[in-house]
Design a protein around this motif. Structure first.
Motif, mmCIF file in Angstrom:
data_model
loop_
_atom_site.group_PDB
_atom_site.id
_atom_site.type_symbol
_atom_site.label_atom_id
_atom_site.label_comp_id
_atom_site.label_asym_id
_atom_site.label_seq_id
_atom_site.Cartn_x
_atom_site.Cartn_y
_atom_site.Cartn_z
ATOM 1 N N ARG A 165 -45.392 -98.489 -105.766
ATOM 2 C CA ARG A 165 -45.859 -99.740 -106.382
ATOM 3 C C ARG A 165 -45.174 -100.947 -105.768
ATOM 4 N NH1 ARG A 165 -47.770 -99.358 -111.919
ATOM 5 N NH2 ARG A 165 -46.708 -101.299 -112.309
ATOM 6 N N PHE A 181 -33.646 -97.041 -104.136
ATOM 7 C CA PHE A 181 -34.003 -95.862 -104.931
ATOM 8 C C PHE A 181 -34.321 -94.674 -104.029
ATOM 9 C CE2 PHE A 181 -35.038 -98.902 -108.429
ATOM 10 C CZ PHE A 181 -34.139 -98.373 -109.339
ATOM 11 N N ILE A 202 -31.153 -93.224 -102.869
ATOM 12 C CA ILE A 202 -30.448 -92.493 -103.934
ATOM 13 C C ILE A 202 -31.104 -91.135 -104.168
ATOM 14 C CG2 ILE A 202 -29.962 -92.463 -106.414
ATOM 15 C CD1 ILE A 202 -29.578 -95.503 -106.225
ATOM 16 N N PHE A 203 -32.437 -91.101 -104.203
ATOM 17 C CA PHE A 203 -33.133 -89.834 -104.477
ATOM 18 C C PHE A 203 -32.920 -88.822 -103.364
ATOM 19 C CE2 PHE A 203 -36.463 -92.325 -107.096
ATOM 20 C CZ PHE A 203 -35.570 -92.364 -108.156
ATOM 21 N N MET A 224 -19.999 -78.047 -113.741
ATOM 22 C CA MET A 224 -20.593 -78.843 -114.824
ATOM 23 C C MET A 224 -21.090 -77.957 -115.959
ATOM 24 S SD MET A 224 -22.511 -82.116 -113.185
ATOM 25 C CE MET A 224 -24.024 -81.249 -112.961
ATOM 26 N N TRP A 232 -32.363 -80.421 -108.107
ATOM 27 C CA TRP A 232 -31.573 -81.627 -107.860
ATOM 28 C C TRP A 232 -31.383 -81.829 -106.367
ATOM 29 C CZ3 TRP A 232 -26.503 -82.351 -105.829
ATOM 30 C CH2 TRP A 232 -25.993 -83.624 -106.000
ATOM 31 N N ASN A 243 -44.451 -102.172 -114.681
ATOM 32 C CA ASN A 243 -43.213 -102.270 -113.916
ATOM 33 C C ASN A 243 -42.007 -101.862 -114.747
ATOM 34 O OD1 ASN A 243 -44.243 -102.966 -111.509
ATOM 35 N ND2 ASN A 243 -43.924 -105.170 -111.734
ATOM 36 N N THR A 283 -41.961 -98.175 -114.978
ATOM 37 C CA THR A 283 -41.537 -97.667 -113.677
ATOM 38 C C THR A 283 -40.024 -97.711 -113.539
ATOM 39 O OG1 THR A 283 -43.571 -98.441 -112.690
ATOM 40 C CG2 THR A 283 -41.754 -98.008 -111.188
ATOM 41 N N TYR A 284 -39.438 -98.889 -113.856
ATOM 42 C CA TYR A 284 -37.984 -99.013 -113.715
ATOM 43 C C TYR A 284 -37.247 -98.050 -114.625
ATOM 44 C CZ TYR A 284 -37.917 -102.934 -110.535
ATOM 45 O OH TYR A 284 -38.041 -103.701 -109.418
ATOM 46 N N ILE A 287 -38.233 -95.030 -115.729
ATOM 47 C CA ILE A 287 -38.293 -93.655 -115.207
ATOM 48 C C ILE A 287 -37.450 -93.521 -113.936
ATOM 49 C CG2 ILE A 287 -39.814 -91.861 -114.288
ATOM 50 C CD1 ILE A 287 -42.065 -93.056 -115.991
ATOM 51 N N VAL A 288 -37.679 -94.443 -113.003
ATOM 52 C CA VAL A 288 -36.983 -94.368 -111.725
ATOM 53 C C VAL A 288 -35.474 -94.503 -111.928
ATOM 54 C CG1 VAL A 288 -36.661 -95.576 -109.543
ATOM 55 C CG2 VAL A 288 -38.951 -95.146 -110.377
ATOM 56 N N GLY A 289 -35.080 -95.408 -112.820
ATOM 57 C CA GLY A 289 -33.662 -95.600 -113.094
ATOM 58 C C GLY A 289 -33.037 -94.359 -113.709
ATOM 59 N N VAL A 307 -34.012 -91.219 -113.354
ATOM 60 C CA VAL A 307 -33.860 -90.175 -112.338
ATOM 61 C C VAL A 307 -32.722 -90.528 -111.379
ATOM 62 C CG1 VAL A 307 -34.996 -88.875 -110.504
ATOM 63 C CG2 VAL A 307 -36.279 -89.546 -112.523
ATOM 64 N N ALA A 308 -32.570 -91.833 -111.096
ATOM 65 C CA ALA A 308 -31.481 -92.238 -110.197
ATOM 66 C C ALA A 308 -30.132 -91.877 -110.808
ATOM 67 C CB ALA A 308 -31.564 -93.737 -109.916
ATOM 68 N N ALA A 358 -29.655 -88.253 -110.351
ATOM 69 C CA ALA A 358 -29.380 -87.930 -108.950
ATOM 70 C C ALA A 358 -27.933 -88.242 -108.590
ATOM 71 C CB ALA A 358 -30.341 -88.696 -108.042
ATOM 72 N N LEU A 359 -27.417 -89.323 -109.167
ATOM 73 C CA LEU A 359 -26.061 -89.735 -108.803
ATOM 74 C C LEU A 359 -25.000 -89.017 -109.610
ATOM 75 C CD1 LEU A 359 -26.490 -93.579 -108.329
ATOM 76 C CD2 LEU A 359 -26.022 -91.884 -106.579
ATOM 77 N N PHE A 360 -25.353 -88.615 -110.841
ATOM 78 C CA PHE A 360 -24.337 -88.128 -111.776
ATOM 79 C C PHE A 360 -23.423 -87.031 -111.200
ATOM 80 C CE2 PHE A 360 -22.865 -85.278 -115.106
ATOM 81 C CZ PHE A 360 -22.094 -86.156 -115.849
ATOM 82 N N PRO A 361 -23.980 -85.921 -110.654
ATOM 83 C CA PRO A 361 -23.073 -84.865 -110.182
ATOM 84 C C PRO A 361 -22.088 -85.339 -109.113
ATOM 85 C CG PRO A 361 -25.285 -84.040 -110.341
ATOM 86 C CD PRO A 361 -25.385 -85.523 -110.515
ATOM 87 N N ILE A 362 -22.543 -86.253 -108.244
ATOM 88 C CA ILE A 362 -21.656 -86.732 -107.185
ATOM 89 C C ILE A 362 -20.553 -87.609 -107.790
ATOM 90 C CG2 ILE A 362 -21.531 -88.117 -105.088
ATOM 91 C CD1 ILE A 362 -24.440 -87.282 -104.527
ATOM 92 N N TYR A 367 -19.536 -87.659 -110.861
ATOM 93 C CA TYR A 367 -18.686 -86.842 -111.714
ATOM 94 C C TYR A 367 -17.650 -86.085 -110.885
ATOM 95 C CZ TYR A 367 -17.211 -82.920 -114.516
ATOM 96 O OH TYR A 367 -16.436 -81.998 -115.134
#
Lengths: 309, 283
Positions: free
Chosen positions: A107, A115, A118-119, A137, A177, B9, B12-13, B15-17, B19-20, B23-27, B29
């Protein structure tokens, strides 16, 4: 006459020179193919017919015995069951998630690049480290149990690795993941090739977003979907390191997938000493033949996907 | 332009946020926990960031005899550097030979190399490899594995460099031929300097995969623990049976193993993605 002759011989000469130089540049890889790829296949195809445990006096020809034993080996077929269960759990979570994220990022929102980065980031982490992180974990004293009890989702911690289903779930989560970002990037790349006009005319005619997705987006990226699905199936069939590190089969070898089972049974450093390597060769042969069949069946079945447009 | 509503929008933010964060959490942590004491890791599992961050785990790891992180880091480093160099050289050379070279057997060899993508018996084939290494008086060791790497075919990288070299006009080669350049020296003098973008991609992918490799280095170093790479050593710590007692070292080791690839990703992010998509389309 003489002139053309010398020209010809010079050309011939330069041709042989070129051939020699080409083979010289490829030499390591040609030797590598013969010694590291072809020879081991013949080696395995030979020893599959023997009882062979590296102790010379035990070595004997056994004919079909190794192959017959595979069909009686319930642990091996349980590993197949686990692998299929893993695939059936992972792919339907991973691909729709990747697709959703790709559609959303397409979009052209602010921060699209960030993003995307990050993904994709989990994918650069070593699979072995992914296994370590997730087994930490999801440890009984780990952060997941800690957070779930803190927020009242659970009254007490769960022993994730004591039950084959929850242990497999952790592997599915870790694996998803690790790879969803790559699939998202494949989808995003495909979405960006769809011409804008298609959407414009659809919206002008009053189509709803869902209709647009199923009638335009999905058919347009079907060829990429075929490739991504193939890679996903291939990836789940070959899952190996992640299982060895995360659960190492726990509980009781019930979460071994086919590849990790073979490693655990036959490969030095993982297996017990003096295993029947001949049996391992037979198992590796049967497994790769079955993987081949799965690949062929998939490409036959999925042919329609690549021919939609 | 598609219709882009404000509500759309915002959703979108969200959902995307979300998942972000996952995605970052395990690293995050892992890195954060490597600064905790083992007591804090076990007693306050719900705590993500350490209350009193300390470098204690890193100091312990640095001085530890059993978990020799200095040695492992060095092993990982030379293993990775050699693998990257070898992969770069052999796959760009093969890419060049398969585009510009003309020799009998070209099609056959290319087809055979391509087939290595599909033919594999998996890890059982380490036994014949060990036999070969013993036959040439080399032990099962990291150096043995490096020797295997020198002779192996990385077909995806060959495809990458092949399709890149195809886009380079042949006029320069022809000029060089007239000047008396040989086929090999054209590669080193003309082609190699011109394919820097693809060498960056191949190099960074090779760096990531060899630094991260677990199974093969682990198999080849089982009898020589002093040659373990970082990844192998950190995982060995988990399997050593101490379990929870060494989570702190494991997390510190994982962080040390993570940092080089994260730095490479921060610098060469676009090369990771371009290599991946090019590999998928062409390979």
């Amino acid at each position: 006459m003489e002139l053309t002759n010398t020209k010809k011989s010079r050309q011939l000469n330069s041709k042989t020179k070129m051939t020699l130089q080409c083979y010289l540049m490829l030499s390591t890889q040609i030797i590598g193919f013969i010694v590291l790829t072809a020879y081991p296949i013949f080696w395995a195809a030979k020893w599959a017919w023997f009882y062979f445990d590296n102790i010379p006096q035990n070595t004997r020809f056994v004919g079909w015995e190794n192959f017959i034993n595979i069909f009686k080996d319930s642990a091996y077929w349980r590993a197949w069951g686990t692998t299929l269960k893993f695939a059936v759990c992972k792919i339907p979570i991973e691909l729709p998630l990747a697709m959703l994220l790709a559609v959303l990022l397409n979009r052209r929102i602010k921060g699209q690049g960030a993003f995307r980065a990050i993904f994709y980031m989990p994918h650069i982490v070593s699979v072995a480290i992914v296994g370590l992180i997730f087994s930490n974990m999801f440890d009984y004293f780990g952060v997941i149990n800690g957070l779930l009890t803190k927020f009242g989702v659970l009254t007490e911690g769960v022993n994730w690795f004591d039950n084959p289903n929850t242990a497999l779930m952790v592997i599915v989560l870790a694996s998803t993941w690790s790879t969803f970002g790559t699939n998202m990037i494949y989808f995003l790349g495909a979405l960006q090739t769809i011409p804008e006009e298609l959407y414009e005319s659809a919206y002008l005619e009053g189509a709803k977003p869902f209709t647009v997705f199923f009638k335009i987006t999905l058919p347009m990226i079907a060829p990429i979907l075929q490739t991504v699905l193939l890679l996903a199936i291939n990836g789940t069939l070959h899952i190996n390191d992640l299982v060895l590190v995360t659960t190492n089969g726990a509980p009781g070898g019930k979460t071994f997938t086919v590849m990790s089972y073979i490693v655990k049974q036959f490969v030095p450093g993982f297996a017990e000493a003096n295993v029947n390597i001949g049996y391992g060769c037979a198992m590796a042969l049967i497994t790769s033949v079955m993987y081949c069949i799965i690949g062929i069946v998939y490409s036959k079945l999925s042919k329609r996907l690549s021919e939609i447009y | 332009m598609k219709k882009q509503t404000l509500v759309g929008n915002i959703i979108t933010y969200i959902i995307v946020g979300f998942v972000a964060v996952i995605a970052l959490f395990p690293i995050i942590y892992t890195v954060a926990s490597s600064f905790k004491t083992n007591a804090e890791i076990l007693a306050f599992p719900e705590r993500i960031f350490p209350r009193n961050p300390s470098f204690e785990n890193y100091i312990t790891a640095w001085n530890s005899e059993d978990f020799n992180i200095k040695q492992m880091f060095w092993n990982s480093t030379y293993y990775t550097v050699i693998c990257v160099f070898v992969t770069l050289l052999s796959s760009t050379m093969a890419g060049y030979v398969f585009t510009r070279g003309e020799f009998p057997g070209k099609k056959l060899i290319f087809a055979v190399f391509s087939a290595t993508m599909f033919i594999s018996l998996g890890t059982i084939t380490v036994y014949p490899l060990f036999d070969i290494l013993t036959a040439i008086n080399l032990n099962r060791s990291l150096w043995g594995l490096i020797l295997v790497k020198i002779f192996s075919i990385s077909i995806v990288n060959i495809y990458l460099s092949r399709s890149f070299i195809k886009t380079i006009p042949t006029a320069l080669d022809e000029a060089a031929i007239i000047d008396g350049c040989s086929f090999i020296s054209i590669f080193f003098r003309i082609i190699l300097p011109m394919i820097k973008p693809i060498t960056a991609t191949i190099g960074i992918l090779a760096f990531q995969s060899s630094w991260n490799e677990y199974l093969m280095p682990s198999i080849f170093t089982t009898s020589v623990p002093s040659q373990r790479t970082l990844i192998v050593g950190v995982v060995a710590l988990k399997n050593s049976g101490d379990g929870a007692a060494s989570w702190n070292l494991m997390l510190a080791g994982s962080t040390v193993a993570l940092i080089p690839v994260l730095i490479a990703y921060a610098i060469g992010n676009k090369y990771f993605v371009s290599g991946m998509t090019a590999g998928a389309v062409k390979g």
